[in-house]
Design a protein around this motif. Structure first.
Motif, PDB file in Angstrom:
ATOM      1  N   SER A  26      45.274 -39.568  38.692  1.00 40.27           N
ATOM      2  CA  SER A  26      44.337 -40.063  37.565  1.00 40.27           C
ATOM      3  C   SER A  26      44.569 -41.421  36.696  1.00 40.27           C
ATOM      4  O   SER A  26      43.626 -42.254  36.187  1.00 40.27           O
ATOM      5  CB  SER A  26      44.273 -38.798  36.631  1.00 40.27           C
ATOM      6  N   ALA A  27      45.941 -41.969  36.993  1.00 37.71           N
ATOM      7  CA  ALA A  27      46.069 -42.982  36.311  1.00 37.71           C
ATOM      8  C   ALA A  27      45.827 -44.342  37.149  1.00 37.71           C
ATOM      9  O   ALA A  27      45.895 -45.611  36.709  1.00 37.71           O
ATOM     10  CB  ALA A  27      47.711 -43.229  35.994  1.00 37.71           C
ATOM     11  N   TRP A  86      41.077 -35.793  33.776  1.00 35.53           N
ATOM     12  CA  TRP A  86      41.875 -36.745  34.761  1.00 35.53           C
ATOM     13  C   TRP A  86      40.549 -37.446  35.375  1.00 35.53           C
ATOM     14  O   TRP A  86      40.747 -38.730  35.511  1.00 35.53           O
ATOM     15  CB  TRP A  86      42.375 -35.774  35.732  1.00 35.53           C
ATOM     16  N   GLN A 146      39.644 -40.497  33.117  1.00 36.13           N
ATOM     17  CA  GLN A 146      40.706 -41.254  33.200  1.00 36.13           C
ATOM     18  C   GLN A 146      40.764 -42.112  34.397  1.00 36.13           C
ATOM     19  O   GLN A 146      40.771 -43.428  34.460  1.00 36.13           O
ATOM     20  CB  GLN A 146      42.135 -40.752  32.950  1.00 36.13           C
ATOM     21  N   ARG A 180      37.487 -45.161  35.165  1.00 31.42           N
ATOM     22  CA  ARG A 180      37.211 -46.335  34.191  1.00 31.42           C
ATOM     23  C   ARG A 180      36.963 -47.527  35.421  1.00 31.42           C
ATOM     24  O   ARG A 180      37.689 -47.727  36.239  1.00 31.42           O
ATOM     25  CB  ARG A 180      38.608 -46.887  33.637  1.00 31.42           C
ATOM     26  N   ALA A 217      36.792 -37.201  26.861  1.00 28.66           N
ATOM     27  CA  ALA A 217      36.679 -37.438  28.254  1.00 28.66           C
ATOM     28  C   ALA A 217      35.296 -38.380  28.511  1.00 28.66           C
ATOM     29  O   ALA A 217      35.307 -39.485  29.340  1.00 28.66           O
ATOM     30  CB  ALA A 217      36.470 -36.106  29.141  1.00 28.66           C
ATOM     31  N   LEU A 275      36.052 -41.813  27.281  1.00 33.01           N
ATOM     32  CA  LEU A 275      37.173 -42.487  28.348  1.00 33.01           C
ATOM     33  C   LEU A 275      36.563 -42.993  29.430  1.00 33.01           C
ATOM     34  O   LEU A 275      36.565 -43.954  29.804  1.00 33.01           O
ATOM     35  CB  LEU A 275      38.248 -41.482  28.537  1.00 33.01           C
TER      36      LEU A 275
END
Length: 172
Positions: free
Chosen positions: A72-73, A103, A106, A109, A149, A152
């Motif tokens: 997710s990062a 997730w 994230q 993006r 969420a 984000l």
């Protein structure tokens, strides 16, 4: 998970949970590709140890959750294959479904496709819990997680704009 696990099965699940925990701790600070390799290796090992279809599916779900958290990062293209896999396997709980929304937000993006999918996940979650009687504090917490969420994923402003365009008030 069913409440009527045999003691032997319960011990296997505990052993696998401990292995997942140890791996998560050992991977702190690791790159996403390293995490993916490590979780795939653990998955292969665990699936060889499973004895029933239930054990296999449940461990695939849990390890897919781990992979979703790990990816997710990163960019959406690295996250989305595990999201598809989770959707095929089914969510283990409503908590898991909510985590996946966060997730996905994230990972989305900078990805229009990711933002659309995140919006769909959030809408599906809201449909599932919308008619349930929940404690007011729990409902408030769910709403806050979903709003974060949306923000984000860049969805909060779009939804407010859409509401205003249709003559509705913006949510407070």
């Amino acid at each position: 998970m069913p409440r009527n696990l045999k003691q032997e099965q319960e011990q296997r699940f505990m052993h696998w949970a401990q292995a997942r925990d140890r791996l998560a701790l050992s991977l702190q600070g690791a790159s996403i590709p390293e995490k993916v390799r490590a979780y795939r290796k653990l998955e292969k090992q665990i699936l060889q140890e499973t004895r029933t279809a239930f054990e296999k599916q449940e461990m695939q779900r849990r390890l897919t959750e781990d992979l979703l958290m790990a990816t997710s990062a990163g960019p959406w293209r690295g996250f989305s294959p595990y999201l598809r896999r989770m959707e095929q396997l089914g969510y283990s709980s409503m908590d898991c479904r909510l985590l996946v929304c966060a997730w996905a937000a994230q990972a989305s993006r900078g990805s229009p496709t990711g933002a659309r999918k995140t919006a769909a996940l959030i809408a599906a979650f809201e449909r599932r819990v919308g008619s349930r009687k929940l404690h007011p504090e729990l409902r408030k917490q769910l709403d806050e997680v979903l709003m974060r969420a949306r923000r984000l994923a860049g969805l909060a402003l779009a939804n407010v704009s859409e509401g205003r365009a249709r003559g509705r008030r913006s949510p407070k």
